[in-house]
Design a protein around this motif. Structure first.
Motif, PDB file in Angstrom:
ATOM      1  N   SER A  32       0.832  -1.200   0.000  1.00  0.00           N
ATOM      2  CA  SER A  32       0.000   0.000   0.000  1.00  0.00           C
ATOM      3  C   SER A  32       0.870   1.255   0.000  1.00  0.00           C
ATOM      4  CB  SER A  32      -0.968  -0.059   1.189  1.00  0.00           C
ATOM      5  OG  SER A  32      -1.964   0.917   1.092  1.00  0.00           O
ATOM      6  N   LEU A  33       0.750   2.109   1.007  1.00  0.00           N
ATOM      7  CA  LEU A  33       1.606   3.295   1.092  1.00  0.00           C
ATOM      8  C   LEU A  33       3.078   2.879   1.142  1.00  0.00           C
ATOM      9  CD1 LEU A  33       2.153   6.312   1.505  1.00  0.00           C
ATOM     10  CD2 LEU A  33       1.681   5.988   3.940  1.00  0.00           C
ATOM     11  N   VAL A  86      19.189  -2.236  -5.187  1.00  0.00           N
ATOM     12  CA  VAL A  86      18.017  -3.066  -4.919  1.00  0.00           C
ATOM     13  C   VAL A  86      17.980  -4.203  -5.931  1.00  0.00           C
ATOM     14  CG1 VAL A  86      15.498  -3.143  -4.855  1.00  0.00           C
ATOM     15  CG2 VAL A  86      16.719  -1.172  -3.893  1.00  0.00           C
ATOM     16  N   GLY A  87      17.955  -5.441  -5.414  1.00  0.00           N
ATOM     17  CA  GLY A  87      17.949  -6.600  -6.312  1.00  0.00           C
ATOM     18  C   GLY A  87      16.597  -6.824  -6.960  1.00  0.00           C
ATOM     19  N   ARG A  88      15.530  -6.827  -6.141  1.00  0.00           N
ATOM     20  CA  ARG A  88      14.165  -7.030  -6.624  1.00  0.00           C
ATOM     21  C   ARG A  88      13.225  -6.163  -5.800  1.00  0.00           C
ATOM     22  NH1 ARG A  88      16.499 -12.184  -6.385  1.00  0.00           N
ATOM     23  NH2 ARG A  88      16.534 -13.349  -8.356  1.00  0.00           N
ATOM     24  N   LEU A  89      12.155  -5.729  -6.448  1.00  0.00           N
ATOM     25  CA  LEU A  89      11.160  -4.892  -5.795  1.00  0.00           C
ATOM     26  C   LEU A  89       9.800  -5.574  -5.852  1.00  0.00           C
ATOM     27  CD1 LEU A  89      10.049  -2.171  -4.635  1.00  0.00           C
ATOM     28  CD2 LEU A  89       9.866  -1.398  -7.019  1.00  0.00           C
ATOM     29  N   VAL A  90       9.119  -5.652  -4.715  1.00  0.00           N
ATOM     30  CA  VAL A  90       7.768  -6.224  -4.661  1.00  0.00           C
ATOM     31  C   VAL A  90       6.818  -5.144  -4.149  1.00  0.00           C
ATOM     32  CG1 VAL A  90       6.275  -8.000  -3.691  1.00  0.00           C
ATOM     33  CG2 VAL A  90       8.673  -8.534  -4.216  1.00  0.00           C
ATOM     34  N   LEU A  91       5.768  -4.892  -4.919  1.00  0.00           N
ATOM     35  CA  LEU A  91       4.732  -3.927  -4.552  1.00  0.00           C
ATOM     36  C   LEU A  91       3.450  -4.702  -4.265  1.00  0.00           C
ATOM     37  CD1 LEU A  91       5.340  -1.341  -7.436  1.00  0.00           C
ATOM     38  CD2 LEU A  91       6.354  -1.348  -5.147  1.00  0.00           C
ATOM     39  N   SER A  92       2.910  -4.560  -3.077  1.00  0.00           N
ATOM     40  CA  SER A  92       1.669  -5.231  -2.707  1.00  0.00           C
ATOM     41  C   SER A  92       0.526  -4.219  -2.721  1.00  0.00           C
ATOM     42  CB  SER A  92       1.816  -5.860  -1.309  1.00  0.00           C
ATOM     43  OG  SER A  92       0.573  -6.326  -0.833  1.00  0.00           O
ATOM     44  N   ASP A  93      -0.283  -4.283  -3.770  1.00  0.00           N
ATOM     45  CA  ASP A  93      -1.467  -3.440  -3.942  1.00  0.00           C
ATOM     46  C   ASP A  93      -1.169  -1.958  -3.688  1.00  0.00           C
ATOM     47  OD1 ASP A  93      -4.213  -4.571  -4.713  1.00  0.00           O
ATOM     48  OD2 ASP A  93      -4.778  -2.929  -3.397  1.00  0.00           O
ATOM     49  N   GLY A  94      -0.081  -1.511  -4.259  1.00  0.00           N
ATOM     50  CA  GLY A  94       0.303  -0.110  -4.144  1.00  0.00           C
ATOM     51  C   GLY A  94       1.331   0.228  -5.195  1.00  0.00           C
TER      52      GLY A  94
END
Length: 199
Positions: free
Chosen positions: A21-22, A38-46
């Protein structure tokens, strides 16, 4: 900037980043402020943009919590979150009451989060969207968006806009949840996270 300083203080020179989110918006800006680490980025519903109707509903829910002026007891708070978030696994409602609330000077249980965060989902917060889109376009690491099928914040059209504009290798994963993917499908969330982060 605070996170960049923290990484330097701890002597960490690289990591994977996950935000919900935020927190996903913060994670995206962090990747831009700390490029190449940063190796990998995960965005959870945001991310850099949400469906406007969902953002307004989120602001209304925040206003509802503020209007309550706190809870008299943990049981009162738990009853509120059971009604407000029936899709959450029960343990997450209990943890929210235990760790996301604090006693104020009047003895009421209130949200630990800054009340000013209410404005993030209104006009002032939306001013960040252009900057966050620039961060997304400059992204060079692989990214994964996990979004809920019934989330008010995302729809297929917006996800396609993410796919078209994100730099680096973009992936998305649809969950049969609402906005709170980790609290509504924790097993699926953790499995997808472990797969993407290769852990």
């Amino acid at each position: 900037d605070d996170l960049v300083e923290l990484m330097a203080h701890l002597g960490i020179d690289g990591c994977d980043v996950v935000g919900h989110s935020l927190g996903a918006r913060v994670a995206l800006a962090f990747c831009d402020r700390w490029p190449g680490t940063v190796g990998r980025l995960v965005l959870s519903d945001g991310g850099p943009e949400h469906c406007q109707a969902g953002a307004l509903r989120g602001a209304a829910k925040g206003a509802e919590r503020l209007a309550r002026h706190g809870f008299s007891s943990p049981e009162d708070a738990l009853a509120f979150y059971e009604e407000a978030h029936p899709a959450w696994h029960p343990v997450f409602r209990e943890l929210h009451v235990q760790h996301q609330l604090k006693r104020n000077w009047a003895g009421k249980l209130v949200e630990r989060s800054d009340p000013q965060l209410y404005w993030v989902t209104r006009g002032p917060g939306l001013k960040d969207n252009a900057y966050l889109w620039q961060c997304a376009e400059r992204l060079r690491c692989p990214s994964l968006l996990m979004w809920g099928a019934t989330s008010a914040y995302f729809d297929a059209e917006l996800v396609e806009r993410y796919r078209a504009r994100f730099g680096g290798e973009f992936h998305d994963r649809l969950f049969q949840t609402g906005h709170y993917v980790p609290r509504e499908d924790p097993a699926g969330f953790c499995a997808a996270l472990a797969d993407f982060l290769d852990i």
